[in-house]
Design a protein around this motif. Structure first.
Motif, PDB file in Angstrom:
ATOM      1  N   LEU A  12      13.166  -2.798   6.909  1.00  0.00           N
ATOM      2  CA  LEU A  12      12.316  -2.711   5.726  1.00  0.00           C
ATOM      3  C   LEU A  12      11.181  -1.704   5.890  1.00  0.00           C
ATOM      4  N   THR A  13      10.575  -1.673   7.079  1.00  0.00           N
ATOM      5  CA  THR A  13       9.396  -0.833   7.299  1.00  0.00           C
ATOM      6  C   THR A  13       9.727   0.565   7.785  1.00  0.00           C
ATOM      7  N   GLY A  14      10.889   0.724   8.393  1.00  0.00           N
ATOM      8  CA  GLY A  14      11.227   2.008   8.998  1.00  0.00           C
ATOM      9  C   GLY A  14      10.572   2.209  10.356  1.00  0.00           C
ATOM     10  N   LEU A  15       9.916   1.169  10.857  1.00  0.00           N
ATOM     11  CA  LEU A  15       9.251   1.250  12.154  1.00  0.00           C
ATOM     12  C   LEU A  15      10.208   0.863  13.265  1.00  0.00           C
ATOM     13  N   ALA A  16       9.998   1.440  14.425  1.00  0.00           N
ATOM     14  CA  ALA A  16      10.758   1.043  15.606  1.00  0.00           C
ATOM     15  C   ALA A  16      10.234  -0.304  16.096  1.00  0.00           C
ATOM     16  N   TYR A  21       5.626  -4.094  17.720  1.00  0.00           N
ATOM     17  CA  TYR A  21       4.900  -4.823  18.760  1.00  0.00           C
ATOM     18  C   TYR A  21       3.545  -4.192  19.052  1.00  0.00           C
ATOM     19  N   LYS A  22       3.470  -2.864  19.030  1.00  0.00           N
ATOM     20  CA  LYS A  22       2.202  -2.166  19.246  1.00  0.00           C
ATOM     21  C   LYS A  22       1.215  -2.524  18.143  1.00  0.00           C
ATOM     22  N   TYR A  23       1.648  -2.452  16.883  1.00  0.00           N
ATOM     23  CA  TYR A  23       0.785  -2.793  15.756  1.00  0.00           C
ATOM     24  C   TYR A  23       0.368  -4.262  15.813  1.00  0.00           C
ATOM     25  N   LEU A  24       1.258  -5.151  16.234  1.00  0.00           N
ATOM     26  CA  LEU A  24       0.916  -6.564  16.388  1.00  0.00           C
ATOM     27  C   LEU A  24      -0.215  -6.730  17.405  1.00  0.00           C
ATOM     28  N   LYS A  28      -2.823  -4.759  13.584  1.00  0.00           N
ATOM     29  CA  LYS A  28      -2.572  -3.919  12.410  1.00  0.00           C
ATOM     30  C   LYS A  28      -1.294  -4.295  11.665  1.00  0.00           C
ATOM     31  N   PHE A  29      -0.757  -5.468  11.972  1.00  0.00           N
ATOM     32  CA  PHE A  29       0.516  -5.881  11.386  1.00  0.00           C
ATOM     33  C   PHE A  29       0.464  -7.388  11.162  1.00  0.00           C
ATOM     34  N   PRO A  30       1.171  -7.890  10.162  1.00  0.00           N
ATOM     35  CA  PRO A  30       1.171  -9.339   9.924  1.00  0.00           C
ATOM     36  C   PRO A  30       1.597 -10.122  11.167  1.00  0.00           C
ATOM     37  N   LYS A  31       0.966 -11.243  11.386  1.00  0.00           N
ATOM     38  CA  LYS A  31       1.266 -12.067  12.556  1.00  0.00           C
ATOM     39  C   LYS A  31       2.684 -12.628  12.476  1.00  0.00           C
ATOM     40  N   ILE A  47       5.183  -9.032   4.955  1.00  0.00           N
ATOM     41  CA  ILE A  47       5.698  -7.701   5.277  1.00  0.00           C
ATOM     42  C   ILE A  47       5.675  -6.829   4.020  1.00  0.00           C
ATOM     43  N   GLN A  48       6.085  -7.402   2.883  1.00  0.00           N
ATOM     44  CA  GLN A  48       6.060  -6.661   1.622  1.00  0.00           C
ATOM     45  C   GLN A  48       4.632  -6.256   1.257  1.00  0.00           C
ATOM     46  N   GLU A  49       3.669  -7.165   1.451  1.00  0.00           N
ATOM     47  CA  GLU A  49       2.256  -6.853   1.189  1.00  0.00           C
ATOM     48  C   GLU A  49       1.772  -5.728   2.096  1.00  0.00           C
ATOM     49  N   TRP A  50       2.177  -5.755   3.355  1.00  0.00           N
ATOM     50  CA  TRP A  50       1.785  -4.716   4.307  1.00  0.00           C
ATOM     51  C   TRP A  50       2.319  -3.359   3.854  1.00  0.00           C
ATOM     52  N   ILE A  51       3.576  -3.334   3.422  1.00  0.00           N
ATOM     53  CA  ILE A  51       4.187  -2.092   2.935  1.00  0.00           C
ATOM     54  C   ILE A  51       3.431  -1.588   1.703  1.00  0.00           C
ATOM     55  N   MET A  52       3.132  -2.487   0.769  1.00  0.00           N
ATOM     56  CA  MET A  52       2.428  -2.090  -0.449  1.00  0.00           C
ATOM     57  C   MET A  52       1.029  -1.553  -0.133  1.00  0.00           C
TER      58      MET A  52
END
Length: 62
Positions: A12-16, A21-24, A28-31, A47-52
């Motif tokens: 969904l995010t396109g992140l590796a 894990y780094k953002y967590l 900087k990322f949802p728990k 996750i959808q809120e984070w993307i928006m």
């Protein structure tokens, strides 16, 4: 409410996976939600809120 696994989060995010894990770790990322021993998930709505929020930041910057 739906809990999604890391594989779907990366899709969904396109992140590796390592970036998630780094953002967590940086807060900087949802728990994540513990699903058992060595298993985590994420609330799809968060996750959808984070993307928006990323899209909103982009739109405000440009």
């Amino acid at each position: 409410m739906r809990i999604i696994r890391l594989k779907e989060v990366t899709h969904l995010t396109g992140l590796a996976r390592s970036t998630v894990y780094k953002y967590l770790a940086e807060g900087k990322f949802p728990k994540s939600v513990s699903l058992g021993h060595r298993s985590i998930g994420f609330l799809e709505s968060e996750i959808q809120e984070w993307i928006m929020a990323r899209i909103k930041e982009r739109d405000m910057a440009g």
